[in-house]
Design a protein around this motif. Structure first.
Motif, PDB file in Angstrom:
ATOM      1  N   LEU A  82       1.020  -1.412   0.179  1.00  0.00           N
ATOM      2  CA  LEU A  82      -0.387   0.150  -0.697  1.00  0.00           C
ATOM      3  C   LEU A  82       0.339   1.290  -0.278  1.00  0.00           C
ATOM      4  N   SER A  83       2.095   1.043   0.787  1.00  0.00           N
ATOM      5  CA  SER A  83       2.570   2.331   1.158  1.00  0.00           C
ATOM      6  C   SER A  83       3.900   2.389   1.362  1.00  0.00           C
TER       7      SER A  83
ATOM      8  N   PHE B 265      -1.212  -4.721   2.704  1.00  0.00           N
ATOM      9  CA  PHE B 265      -2.888  -6.093   2.657  1.00  0.00           C
ATOM     10  C   PHE B 265      -1.751  -7.535   2.360  1.00  0.00           C
ATOM     11  N   VAL B 266      -1.864  -8.577   3.171  1.00  0.00           N
ATOM     12  CA  VAL B 266      -1.050  -9.613   2.831  1.00  0.00           C
ATOM     13  C   VAL B 266      -2.613 -10.963   2.811  1.00  0.00           C
ATOM     14  N   ARG B 267      -2.314 -11.568   2.193  1.00  0.00           N
ATOM     15  CA  ARG B 267      -3.600 -12.941   1.945  1.00  0.00           C
ATOM     16  C   ARG B 267      -2.897 -14.726   2.466  1.00  0.00           C
TER      17      ARG B 267
ATOM     18  N   VAL C  63      -1.003  -5.506   7.288  1.00  0.00           N
ATOM     19  CA  VAL C  63       0.918  -5.509   7.805  1.00  0.00           C
ATOM     20  C   VAL C  63       1.050  -4.231   7.830  1.00  0.00           C
ATOM     21  N   ASN C  64       1.606  -3.840   9.005  1.00  0.00           N
ATOM     22  CA  ASN C  64       2.340  -2.571   9.011  1.00  0.00           C
ATOM     23  C   ASN C  64       4.263  -3.145   9.290  1.00  0.00           C
ATOM     24  N   PHE C  65       5.738  -2.362   8.595  1.00  0.00           N
ATOM     25  CA  PHE C  65       6.801  -2.908   8.772  1.00  0.00           C
ATOM     26  C   PHE C  65       7.656  -1.981   8.754  1.00  0.00           C
ATOM     27  N   GLY C  66       8.266  -1.672  10.335  1.00  0.00           N
ATOM     28  CA  GLY C  66      10.026  -0.907  10.115  1.00  0.00           C
ATOM     29  C   GLY C  66      10.729  -0.924   9.432  1.00  0.00           C
ATOM     30  N   GLY C  67      10.446  -2.383   8.275  1.00  0.00           N
ATOM     31  CA  GLY C  67      12.145  -1.830   7.547  1.00  0.00           C
ATOM     32  C   GLY C  67      11.943  -3.282   6.264  1.00  0.00           C
TER      33      GLY C  67
END
Length: 247
Positions: free
Chosen positions: A165-166, A177-179, A239-243
Motif C-alpha cells: 500500500l505504501s 495487505f497480505v492474504r 501488515v505494517n513493518f519498520g523495514g
C-alpha cells in the motif's frame, strides 16, 4: 519502545470515550515515550459526533485503514472498509470532512498527535503545509483500488499474496495487505525492525494453539521473537513493518 503484543482479541476490548462526543477508541499498542500508537477508532453521529470543519495537518504521519461504515475528508473520496490513507507529517487534509454514518477505522500515528488548523487551505487536495515532499509520499486509496493488485509474494518465510500500500524507498518501512492461505505458517524467528499485524478476517493460531476467528492484533518490537503463526483458514491481514520484509 512499544511493548510486545500477541493475539490481542480486538473485538473483546471496551470502547473508551476520547473526549469529543461520539468518538471512541480501542487502544491496541502505544509507545509511552513518544506517543506513537495504533488504535481502532469509532465515530458515532447518533451520539453527537461531528467531523472537524476546518482543514488541518499534524507534525507526525497519520495512517488510516477503513474498517466499517463510510466517511470522507474532502466530500469526494470515501473511506470505507478496505480503503487506505497515508499522510506524511505536515500533510494538509480535512477540507470538507463528513461522517454520514457510524464508522470505524484503524489509526496509526508516529508520535503524540497534534492539530494545526488551516482555515484557508491553498487547495482542496492533499498537499504539504511546509517543506519538500518526503520519500514516502501521501497515498489515498479507495477500497476498490486498495484491494486490487495482489501478487504472489512471501511473508515471514512462506508463500502469500500481497498488495503493498505504501513504502518508504529509503528505509523500507511500509504497509501492505497480505492474504495468508489456509495452512500458511511463519518461518521467521525475528526481524531487525518492528512488525505489526492486524488480522481483518480469518483466524491465526499461535505456537500450535487453536486459532480463534475474529480480528486479532500483534506487535513485535525489533529483534523480538516472532511466535510461530499459522492461518487456520484463508486470512486477510493488514501488515505494517519498520523495514524490508520481502513483500
Amino acid at each position: 519502545m512499544r511493548p510486545r503484543v500477541v493475539d490481542l482479541r480486538v473485538d473483546e476490548l471496551d470502547w473508551e470515550p476520547l473526549g469529543p462526543p461520539g468518538l471512541y477508541s480501542r487502544l491496541l499498542s502505544r509507545d509511552e515515550e513518544t506517543g506513537a500508537r495504533t488504535a481502532l477508532q469509532r465515530m458515532v453521529p447518533a451520539d453527537g459526533y461531528t467531523a472537524p470543519d476546518t482543514a488541518h495537518y499534524h507534525h507526525t504521519y497519520e495512517e488510516l485503514l477503513g474498517v466499517s461504515g463510510r466517511f470522507s475528508f474532502d466530500g469526494r473520496n470515501w473511506v470505507e472498509a478496505g480503503a487506505y490513507l497515508f499522510h506524511p507529517p505536515r500533510t494538509v487534509h480535512g477540507f470538507a470532512s463528513t461522517v454520514p454514518e457510524e464508522s470505524t477505522f484503524l489509526s496509526r500515528v508516529g508520535r503524540q498527535l497534534d492539530f494545526n488548523f488551516v482555515p484557508e487551505p491553498a487547495q482542496d487536495d492533499l498537499y504539504l503545509a511546509e517543506g519538500s515532499l518526503p520519500p514516502r509520499a501521501p497515498v489515498a486509496l479507495e477500497k476498490d483500488a486498495a484491494l486490487d493488485g495482489f501478487a504472489p509474494s512471501r511473508f515471514l518465510g512462506a508463500d502469500v499474496e500481497a498488495r503493498v500500500l505504501s513504502v518508504d524507498p529509503e528505509t523500507g518501512e511500509g504497509s501492505a495487505f497480505v492474504r495468508l492461505p489456509a495452512g500458511w505458517q511463519s518461518m521467521t524467528a525475528a526481524l531487525p525492525h518492528y512488525l505489526e499485524i492486524f488480522a481483518i478476517s480469518g483466524a491465526i493460531g499461535v505456537d500450535g494453539g487453536a486459532a480463534a476467528p475474529g480480528r486479532a492484533y500483534f506487535f513485535y518490537p525489533a529483534q523480538d521473537r516472532i511466535n510461530t503463526l499459522e492461518a487456520a483458514e484463508p486470512t486477510l491481514a493488514y501488515v505494517n513493518f519498520g523495514g524490508p520484509v520481502g513483500l
